[in-house]
Design a protein around this motif. Structure first.
Motif, PDB file in Angstrom:
ATOM      1  N   ASP A 164       1.353  -1.519  -0.203  1.00 43.32           N
ATOM      2  CA  ASP A 164      -0.125   0.150  -0.086  1.00 43.32           C
ATOM      3  C   ASP A 164       1.026   1.290  -0.110  1.00 43.32           C
ATOM      4  N   ILE A 165       2.093   1.339   0.868  1.00 43.92           N
ATOM      5  CA  ILE A 165       2.474   2.648   1.009  1.00 43.92           C
ATOM      6  C   ILE A 165       3.647   2.667  -0.650  1.00 43.92           C
ATOM      7  N   LEU A 166       4.227   1.501  -1.283  1.00 42.98           N
ATOM      8  CA  LEU A 166       5.171   1.594  -1.829  1.00 42.98           C
ATOM      9  C   LEU A 166       5.096   1.893  -3.243  1.00 42.98           C
ATOM     10  N   PHE A 167       3.589   1.132  -3.817  1.00 39.29           N
ATOM     11  CA  PHE A 167       2.833   1.294  -5.191  1.00 39.29           C
ATOM     12  C   PHE A 167       3.003   2.126  -5.545  1.00 39.29           C
ATOM     13  N   CYS A 168       3.135   3.392  -4.624  1.00 36.42           N
ATOM     14  CA  CYS A 168       2.661   5.064  -5.419  1.00 36.42           C
ATOM     15  C   CYS A 168       4.328   5.803  -4.840  1.00 36.42           C
ATOM     16  N   LYS A 169       4.899   4.852  -3.683  1.00 36.19           N
ATOM     17  CA  LYS A 169       5.984   5.670  -3.429  1.00 36.19           C
ATOM     18  C   LYS A 169       6.087   6.783  -2.893  1.00 36.19           C
ATOM     19  N   ALA A 170       5.525   6.306  -1.832  1.00 37.85           N
ATOM     20  CA  ALA A 170       5.100   6.886  -0.611  1.00 37.85           C
ATOM     21  C   ALA A 170       6.233   7.344   0.170  1.00 37.85           C
ATOM     22  N   ASN A 171       6.983   8.951   0.238  1.00 39.65           N
ATOM     23  CA  ASN A 171       8.014   8.757   1.392  1.00 39.65           C
ATOM     24  C   ASN A 171       7.784   9.003   2.499  1.00 39.65           C
ATOM     25  N   ILE A 172       6.152   9.287   2.772  1.00 38.73           N
ATOM     26  CA  ILE A 172       6.182  10.147   4.277  1.00 38.73           C
ATOM     27  C   ILE A 172       4.953   9.485   4.934  1.00 38.73           C
ATOM     28  N   VAL A 173       4.825   8.604   5.994  1.00 37.39           N
ATOM     29  CA  VAL A 173       3.623   7.956   6.623  1.00 37.39           C
ATOM     30  C   VAL A 173       3.403   8.634   7.694  1.00 37.39           C
ATOM     31  N   PRO A 174       2.021   9.279   8.169  1.00 36.08           N
ATOM     32  CA  PRO A 174       2.149   9.678   9.945  1.00 36.08           C
ATOM     33  C   PRO A 174       1.267   8.668   9.861  1.00 36.08           C
ATOM     34  N   VAL A 175       2.299   8.089  11.808  1.00 32.23           N
ATOM     35  CA  VAL A 175       1.910   6.967  13.145  1.00 32.23           C
ATOM     36  C   VAL A 175       1.446   7.639  13.605  1.00 32.23           C
ATOM     37  N   GLY A 176       1.760   6.639  14.324  1.00 33.47           N
ATOM     38  CA  GLY A 176       1.227   6.909  15.929  1.00 33.47           C
ATOM     39  C   GLY A 176       2.544   5.518  16.015  1.00 33.47           C
ATOM     40  N   LYS A 177       3.129   6.355  17.369  1.00 32.63           N
ATOM     41  CA  LYS A 177       3.880   5.548  17.967  1.00 32.63           C
ATOM     42  C   LYS A 177       3.751   3.952  17.829  1.00 32.63           C
ATOM     43  N   ASP A 178       2.043   2.930  17.867  1.00 28.48           N
ATOM     44  CA  ASP A 178       2.325   1.584  17.696  1.00 28.48           C
ATOM     45  C   ASP A 178       2.287   0.713  16.483  1.00 28.48           C
ATOM     46  N   GLN A 179       2.364   1.748  15.908  1.00 29.13           N
ATOM     47  CA  GLN A 179       2.695   1.550  14.302  1.00 29.13           C
ATOM     48  C   GLN A 179       4.266   1.533  13.582  1.00 29.13           C
ATOM     49  N   LEU A 180       5.241   1.910  14.811  1.00 27.56           N
ATOM     50  CA  LEU A 180       6.983   2.074  13.653  1.00 27.56           C
ATOM     51  C   LEU A 180       6.667   0.667  13.951  1.00 27.56           C
ATOM     52  N   PRO A 181       6.530  -0.422  13.287  1.00 35.31           N
ATOM     53  CA  PRO A 181       7.871  -1.141  13.588  1.00 35.31           C
ATOM     54  C   PRO A 181       6.927  -1.848  12.183  1.00 35.31           C
ATOM     55  N   HIS A 182       5.190  -1.708  12.574  1.00 36.35           N
ATOM     56  CA  HIS A 182       4.788  -1.962  10.726  1.00 36.35           C
ATOM     57  C   HIS A 182       5.589  -0.863   9.373  1.00 36.35           C
ATOM     58  N   LEU A 183       6.132  -0.259   9.874  1.00 36.74           N
ATOM     59  CA  LEU A 183       7.095   0.643   8.775  1.00 36.74           C
ATOM     60  C   LEU A 183       8.314   0.584   8.309  1.00 36.74           C
ATOM     61  N   GLU A 184       8.707   0.787  10.326  1.00 37.43           N
ATOM     62  CA  GLU A 184       9.760  -0.378   9.776  1.00 37.43           C
ATOM     63  C   GLU A 184      10.236  -1.896   8.794  1.00 37.43           C
ATOM     64  N   MET A 185       9.115  -2.032   8.628  1.00 41.20           N
ATOM     65  CA  MET A 185       9.318  -3.147   7.974  1.00 41.20           C
ATOM     66  C   MET A 185       9.312  -3.121   6.361  1.00 41.20           C
ATOM     67  N   THR A 186       8.101  -2.287   6.399  1.00 36.30           N
ATOM     68  CA  THR A 186       8.130  -1.445   5.183  1.00 36.30           C
ATOM     69  C   THR A 186       9.469  -1.134   4.609  1.00 36.30           C
ATOM     70  N   ARG A 187      10.236  -0.697   5.466  1.00 32.08           N
ATOM     71  CA  ARG A 187      11.260   0.479   4.634  1.00 32.08           C
ATOM     72  C   ARG A 187      12.624  -0.577   4.834  1.00 32.08           C
ATOM     73  N   ASN A 188      12.669  -1.446   5.930  1.00 32.83           N
ATOM     74  CA  ASN A 188      13.305  -2.649   5.157  1.00 32.83           C
ATOM     75  C   ASN A 188      13.569  -3.773   3.552  1.00 32.83           C
ATOM     76  N   ILE A 189      12.040  -3.996   3.983  1.00 35.09           N
ATOM     77  CA  ILE A 189      11.350  -4.685   1.993  1.00 35.09           C
ATOM     78  C   ILE A 189      11.397  -3.702   0.989  1.00 35.09           C
ATOM     79  N   ALA A 190      11.854  -2.338   1.201  1.00 33.34           N
ATOM     80  CA  ALA A 190      12.134  -1.128   0.287  1.00 33.34           C
ATOM     81  C   ALA A 190      13.431  -1.388  -0.066  1.00 33.34           C
ATOM     82  N   ARG A 191      14.214  -1.170   0.803  1.00 33.80           N
ATOM     83  CA  ARG A 191      15.759  -1.572   0.840  1.00 33.80           C
ATOM     84  C   ARG A 191      16.239  -2.637   0.190  1.00 33.80           C
TER      85      ARG A 191
END
Length: 357
Positions: A164-191
């Motif tokens: 959902d995040i990477l298909f549109c090449k989003a470089n900002i995702v507004p999140v709360g503290k509890d969503q940081l692990p999800h976003l870190e996985m997205t960063r890992n997948i992109a990398r």
């Protein structure tokens, strides 16, 4: 501490502060991906926690993709019969709050963007079962949903979120503290994708977290996060009388002297914070003004402030609910725009993976 990973909340906070400055200086440099699962109408916790921030970013000129994550409802909810109606109600909440769909702002359900979902297969090859199993956000969602049997969709939820995040090449995702692990996985997948398939010319950005400035909003019971399922929420669609009745039942404490003390008086502090979010006045100042007026005066002020804050939104909601064809067109237009973006990304992915025919 390394600045290369969002491994701690403190690092994420510092990065988010710097990001805010960059966005203000050059909003077109960024693309935001945000959204919700269509499990019901939005409440004031959603509004103060994320929705008004989306409006702010869009008004600043940041290109924004707002996702309605309808497939993800299937991971832990049986309410699939209500997904269509809930989707439309989400759109009404978005528009009533001030989101204006157009060239730079699209709203769409991800079930209508098959090209984006097609990224799921290559992305799954870039993560291990162990990584999926130990994701703390997934564990918490399984526990909060009370699931005795966990389907594979729940474990792969963070990977679908990466699509959902990477298909549109989003470089900002507004999140709360509890969503940081999800976003870190997205960063890992992109990398990992870039390193494996396109090391010289990266395909995907590593999205950054934009943390909400609003503290976690408790429900009217004062002990848990606001949630419709817990029965402690005020919906954006509630009438003024319904809002007054709900606030009247809100939990406070026996001390008539109102003070802002989140640690020792969380229920009172939460109601003061809600007034502060409506008026932009410091909660300490509000508490001092109420003084020994007690919980009755506290609730009276909150009722007046919240109803005044939400009145324009509720009027807009009534008009939008009377125009279902427009709501459907917003979704169809958004899905068409998202498909165009996703098709271009998928073509690029096929190319670097040597799958073109």
């Amino acid at each position: 501490m390394s600045e290369e990973k969002l491994s701690t909340y403190e690092v994420a906070v510092e990065k988010s502060k710097k990001l805010e400055v960059e966005i203000a200086n050059n909003p077109k440099k960024f693309r935001v991906l945000t959204g919700d699962r269509p499990t019901g109408r939005l409440h004031i916790g959603h509004y103060f926690g994320s929705l008004q921030n989306r409006v702010r970013l869009a008004q600043m000129g940041v290109p924004t993709c707002i996702l309605i994550a309808d497939y993800q409802v299937l991971t832990d909810h049986d309410a699939f019969s209500e997904i269509s109606q809930n989707t439309k109600q989400l759109v009404i909440d978005y528009l009533a709050a001030g989101i204006k769909p157009g060239k730079d702002v699209i709203i769409y359900p991800h079930s209508y963007v098959p090209e984006a979902n097609q990224l799921m297969l290559p992305f799954l090859t870039l993560v291990s079962n162990a990584e999926l199993s130990r994701n703390p956000t997934v564990k918490e969602e399984i526990q909060s949903a009370g699931l005795k049997s966990v389907n594979a969709g729940m474990y792969t939820y963070p990977v679908h979120q990466a699509c959902d995040i990477l298909f549109c090449k989003a470089n900002i995702v507004p999140v709360g503290k509890d969503q940081l692990p999800h976003l870190e996985m997205t960063r890992n997948i992109a990398r990992r994708f870039n390193e494996k398939f396109s090391p010289k010319k990266p395909v995907f950005p590593e999205p950054q977290a934009l943390l909400s400035k609003t503290p976690s909003i408790l429900g009217l019971d004062g002990s848990q996060k606001m949630s419709k399922s817990r029965g402690n929420a005020i919906m954006l669609s509630a009438s003024e009388d319904e809002t007054a009745a709900l606030i009247k039942k809100a939990k406070t404490d026996a001390d008539r002297n109102i003070t802002y003390d989140p640690v020792n008086r969380p229920e009172v502090a939460n109601l003061l914070m809600l007034i502060s979010l409506c008026t932009e006045e410091a909660p300490e100042t509000i508490a001092e003004r109420i003084g020994d007026g007690g919980g009755g005066m506290l609730k009276k002020i909150l009722t007046e402030c919240l109803n005044e804050k939400l009145r324009p939104m509720r009027q807009a909601r009534a008009e939008l609910e009377a125009n279902p064809d427009y709501i459907r067109q917003v979704l169809l237009d958004g899905a068409a725009a998202a498909q165009e973006i996703a098709s271009a990304t998928l073509k690029e992915v096929r190319s670097v993976m040597n799958m073109e025919i």
